[in-house]
Each structure stands twice: as structure tokens, then as C-alpha cells.
Design a protein around this motif. Structure first.
Motif, PDB file in Angstrom:
ATOM      1  N   THR A  69      40.264 -96.429  12.166  1.00 46.69           N
ATOM      2  CA  THR A  69      41.367 -96.289  13.111  1.00 46.69           C
ATOM      3  C   THR A  69      41.527 -94.843  13.575  1.00 46.69           C
ATOM      4  O   THR A  69      42.023 -94.591  14.676  1.00 46.69           O
ATOM      5  CB  THR A  69      42.687 -96.770  12.476  1.00 46.69           C
ATOM      6  OG1 THR A  69      42.863 -96.122  11.201  1.00 46.69           O
ATOM      7  CG2 THR A  69      42.676 -98.275  12.263  1.00 46.69           C
ATOM      8  N   ASN A  92      39.534 -91.321  20.106  1.00 46.96           N
ATOM      9  CA  ASN A  92      38.883 -91.752  21.343  1.00 46.96           C
ATOM     10  C   ASN A  92      39.877 -91.846  22.499  1.00 46.96           C
ATOM     11  O   ASN A  92      39.569 -91.488  23.630  1.00 46.96           O
ATOM     12  CB  ASN A  92      38.209 -93.103  21.118  1.00 46.96           C
ATOM     13  CG  ASN A  92      37.479 -93.596  22.352  1.00 46.96           C
ATOM     14  OD1 ASN A  92      36.487 -93.028  22.758  1.00 46.96           O
ATOM     15  ND2 ASN A  92      38.007 -94.649  22.963  1.00 46.96           N
ATOM     16  N   ARG A 135      39.239 -94.438  16.522  1.00 48.99           N
ATOM     17  CA  ARG A 135      39.794 -95.110  17.700  1.00 48.99           C
ATOM     18  C   ARG A 135      40.931 -94.288  18.309  1.00 48.99           C
ATOM     19  O   ARG A 135      41.055 -94.173  19.529  1.00 48.99           O
ATOM     20  CB  ARG A 135      40.278 -96.517  17.325  1.00 48.99           C
ATOM     21  CG  ARG A 135      39.146 -97.509  17.103  1.00 48.99           C
ATOM     22  CD  ARG A 135      39.647 -98.938  17.210  1.00 48.99           C
ATOM     23  NE  ARG A 135      40.583 -99.264  16.144  1.00 48.99           N
ATOM     24  CZ  ARG A 135      40.209 -99.756  14.957  1.00 48.99           C
ATOM     25  NH1 ARG A 135      38.937 -99.946  14.689  1.00 48.99           N
ATOM     26  NH2 ARG A 135      41.110-100.058  14.051  1.00 48.99           N
ATOM     27  N   THR A 164      33.896-101.596  12.899  1.00 52.70           N
ATOM     28  CA  THR A 164      35.038-101.200  12.076  1.00 52.70           C
ATOM     29  C   THR A 164      34.672-101.242  10.598  1.00 52.70           C
ATOM     30  O   THR A 164      34.969-100.307   9.844  1.00 52.70           O
ATOM     31  CB  THR A 164      36.233-102.131  12.347  1.00 52.70           C
ATOM     32  OG1 THR A 164      36.662-101.962  13.706  1.00 52.70           O
ATOM     33  CG2 THR A 164      37.393-101.804  11.414  1.00 52.70           C
ATOM     34  N   ASN A 183      34.396 -96.804  21.940  1.00 56.28           N
ATOM     35  CA  ASN A 183      35.132 -98.026  22.226  1.00 56.28           C
ATOM     36  C   ASN A 183      35.113 -98.373  23.707  1.00 56.28           C
ATOM     37  O   ASN A 183      35.714 -99.347  24.128  1.00 56.28           O
ATOM     38  CB  ASN A 183      36.584 -97.889  21.757  1.00 56.28           C
ATOM     39  CG  ASN A 183      36.701 -97.862  20.258  1.00 56.28           C
ATOM     40  OD1 ASN A 183      36.032 -98.644  19.591  1.00 56.28           O
ATOM     41  ND2 ASN A 183      37.514 -96.969  19.719  1.00 56.28           N
TER      42      ASN A 183
END
Length: 419
Positions: free
Chosen positions: A291, A297, A294, A48, A34
Motif C-alpha cells: 500500500t 504512485n 500505491r 500486491t 499501477n
């Protein structure tokens, strides 16, 4: 007359940890999926959708292959089916795109195809330090009329090659396709196509080949043989464990009960290894989403890691025509299929979808003489500074491309056999 065609996916993932290659260190935060430099906005928007499709397909494959290694290329499957949706119409097209995770009220079909075009083009950009090649090839029955618009679109948007093929000569057709596959996978997959039916109309071959060096390679002299890998509490396998003490991004997830480790390749690609706590694999599998990536990350932190991870080679092959109907692609495999965008003269359906993927993790050219044959004992983290992370039980592996935020490969290592 109802004709059929095959879709064949081939995915090859190889990375060689060559000790003499030092690489360069990236001080970036987390896995950079990201945080990559701004690129095509549609690719990033699609990441996504592609990730959620990847995890949905993973759960299906894992549930039907209990206790076995799982390995496939999500980007390979999604790009090939998106390509076939160019020739699909009505419910057949809608089912394919919605199964791939796209909401057609939020993203137009043209935007989806442009996104895949940029994705494939970006993956195929020349890179001296990483071998990455993705693409498609159509083998079409001689004398059969394919709509010009379809062949134009697949060549322009999906960088697909098209070959006229005489399927009435089965042995020659098989040899032609298998030679193509062997060449594109650098000889790693041979004799994939067997027992072709003489009434075959078209075969789509989708391939992805990946080979890269670790940014921080392992020293073969540090590899230890005869370590215990616990496939289950009662089933123990003796394997070779690579070892290093280096700085990596990692995170102990107390919510999902797992340890996440990121290992970078020399350029623009990374691997994520996820080690569930004892007995927590199924819980982790059920909760994986885009998600989740993310969140990891943002939470990954760089620190010294005392790492042991098996050398392993896994290979998996799936008939996705038995899996995808349960995920929503139903009409495409039945007499209700509408692929009139491919040919106006033939009523088509998909008969077979074959996906094969292999992954080889370890030092290139390691000899038995370069390793110790003593029973391995884990080096204490108190003796060697750094977080001790030992992949001595089943774990997940993902290989991601940073620039496109794409999951190139996804799998579960239940039985780490060496190649």
C-alpha cells in the motif's frame, strides 16, 4: 534415506547510464506500476502479494545484517519457491504459498502458478532497449527418477530447463552448473557453487539479469569525486556523486519522513530511490507495504530536480534456509518435508537456499580523467532551480517492471562502494 537438494538464486542487476543514448520521455503519472496498460489480471492481482512478501523478507534480511548493504531479487525468490511448491504436498506446500503472501481461500493454486507463468513470460519478452531475462534450471542427479508431471509443469509454467547431472563427479558437476550461471549472468557471477556433497539429489538455479539505460542519463563530466556520504553520524565515506538537473517524479512524504524519487529507464522499467530523513530509516523500514507503493504512485509529481546520487556497486549473498523458517516455511527444511510431487522414491528436504545479487549503478566507461577531483560542495537550489535532493546518507532502492508491477530488485545502500 533422506535426500536433500539445493536451491540457488542468482540475481544480477546492472544498468549503464550511457550519455550518448537520449531515450524518450514518458509523460505518464507516477511510477506507472499501477497505471500500466491492461495486461494479465492475475499478474496484477499477484503484485500486491509479491510486494508484501518482498518487504517482509527485506525486514528479515535488514534485521540480521545491521549496518550492511541489503540487496536481493524478490521476484526471483518468490517465483522459485512457487515453482518448488508444484512438487510439495500437504503442510509443506501450504507453508510455502502462505509465506509468499497468498491466501489460499482467495486464490487457487492453479491461478497462482498461471500468474507466475505469465509473469516470467512477460519479463522474458524481447526488448531492444532493456536486457531482462529471468528463469530457472534444474540439475538432477543421473539415474534418479523425477515424476514426469513435475518436470512437465516446471518447464511449461516456469520456463525451467532441466539437465541430467552426475553429482558423484563433484568437480564436473560444479563446473557444469557454474558455467551455466556464468553464461546466464553475462559473466557477472562466477564460481558460485563450491563444495558440493556427493549425495546431492538436485540443484535449482534461479536467475534474473537486468541491464538498462536511463531515460535521462547522467553526464560523466558532471560527476564529482570525494563527496561525503554519511554511513552514520561518525562514519563518513568518500564517494563519487553523479549529478544532473532534470525533471523527475518525486515526493516529500511528511508522514513517513522521507523523500521519494523515481528515475525511469528507457522502456518499461523504473527505479525508486527513497531517502529517509536523518534517523528515520528504521521507522520507514518497519512501515513498508504494498500500500505504501500505491500511495507514493498517486502522490508523485513531476518537477525539476537538482540531483546528487552516488555511483555505487553493491553485492549481497544470503543463506535463505536460515531466514525463511522464521517467515513460515518450516517443514521444507526438516524431516517433515513432503516433496512427494517431485519423486516417489526419495524422501526429500531442502538443505540449502543460496541467493546472490549484485547491482551496479553509474556511467558506463567513466574514466578518472572525466571527473573532477576537488572536494564537492552541493550546488545551492537557489542558484540552480529545482528541488535539491542529495543522497548523502543510507537510502533504499527498488527496481520495478512496469508491465507486471513487479519488484525486480530491492535493497538498502549503507556503503556505496564503486565497482
Amino acid at each position: 534415506m533422506l535426500s536433500s537438494f539445493y536451491i540457488v538464486f542468482i540475481a544480477v542487476g546492472l544498468h549503464a547510464t550511457i550519455h550518448c543514448f537520449p531515450g524518450t520521455q514518458d509523460e505518464g503519472k507516477g511510477n506507472d506500476v499501477n497505471n500500466s496498460p491492461p495486461g494479465n489480471s492475475t499478474i496484477h492481482k499477484m503484485s500486491t502479494n509479491n510486494a508484501d512478501f518482498a518487504f517482509n523478507l527485506y525486514r528479515k534480511l535488514a534485521s540480521e545484517n545491521t549496518g550492511k548493504n541489503v540487496f536481493f531479487s524478490p521476484v526471483s525468490v518468490s517465483s522459485a519457491f512457487a515453482m518448488m511448491s508444484l512438487g510439495a504436498r500437504s503442510d509443506t506446500q501450504t507453508q510455502i504459498l502462505e509465506c509468499l503472501g497468498f491466501n489460499l481461500t482467495e486464490m487457487q493454486k492453479e491461478e497462482i502458478h498461471q500468474g507466475f507463468h505469465h509473469l516470467i513470460h512477460t519479463l522474458n519478452l524481447p526488448n531492444k532497449e532493456i536486457e531482462l531475462k529471468a528463469g530457472n534450471a534444474l540439475f538432477i542427479q543421473k539415474q534418479v527418477k523425477i515424476l514426469t508431471q513435475f518436470t512437465t509443469d516446471v518447464q511449461k509454467l516456469y520456463e525451467s530447463e532441466a539437465f541430467s547431472t552426475d553429482f558423484s563427479n563433484i568437480s564436473a558437476a560444479e563446473q557444469k552448473i557454474n558455467n551455466y550461471v556464468k553464461k546466464k549472468t553475462k559473466g557477472k557471477i562466477v564460481d558460485l557453487i563450491k563444495d558440493l556433497a556427493p549425495d546431492t539429489y538436485m540443484i535449482l538455479v534461479n536467475f534474473i539479469f537486468f541491464k538498462a539505460k536511463w531515460e535521462k542519463p547522467f553526464d560523466p563530466l558532471e560527476t564529482r569525486e570525494n563527496g561525503d556520504f554519511y554511513m552514520s553520524q561518525s562514519d563518513v565515506l568518500k564517494v563519487s556523486f553523479m549529478h544532473q538537473i532534470e525533471e523527475h517524479f518525486y515526493f516529500v512524504d511528511r508522514i513517513l519522513n522521507c523523500t521519494v524519487l523515481q528515475m525511469d529507464y528507457s522502456r518499461n522499467a523504473l527505479a525508486i530511490f527513497v531517502l529517509p530523513d536523518q534517523g528515520q530509516m528504521k521507522t520507514l523500514e518497519d512501515t513498508l507495504m504494498s500500500t505504501t507503493l500505491r500511495r507514493w504512485n498517486h502522490l508523485l509529481q513531476k518537477g525539476l530536480v537538482n540531483l546528487y546520487i552516488p555511483k555505487f556497486f553493491i553485492s549481497a549473498s544470503y543463506n535463505l534456509d536460515t531466514i525463511l523458517p522464521g517467515m513460515g516455511i518450516q517443514d521444507a527444511f526438516t524431516n517433515r518435508a513432503d516433496f512427494s510431487g517431485i519423486s516417489e522414491h526419495y524422501k526429500l528436504k531442502i538443505s540449502n537456499v543460496v541467493h546472490k545479487a549484485v547491482l551496479d549503478v553509474g556511467e558506463k566507461g567513466t574514466e578518472a580523467a572525466a571527473v573532477t577531483e576537488l572536494r564537492m560542495e552541493w550546488r545551492s537550489a537557489s542558484v540552480h532551480p529545482g528541488a535539491l535532493i542529495v543522497f548523502d546518507r543510507p537510502f533504499l532502492v527498488m527496481i520495478l517492471d512496469k508491465s507486471t508491477r513487479s519488484i525486480l530488485f530491492l535493497g538498502k545502500v549503507m556503503e556505496p562502494r564503486e565497482n
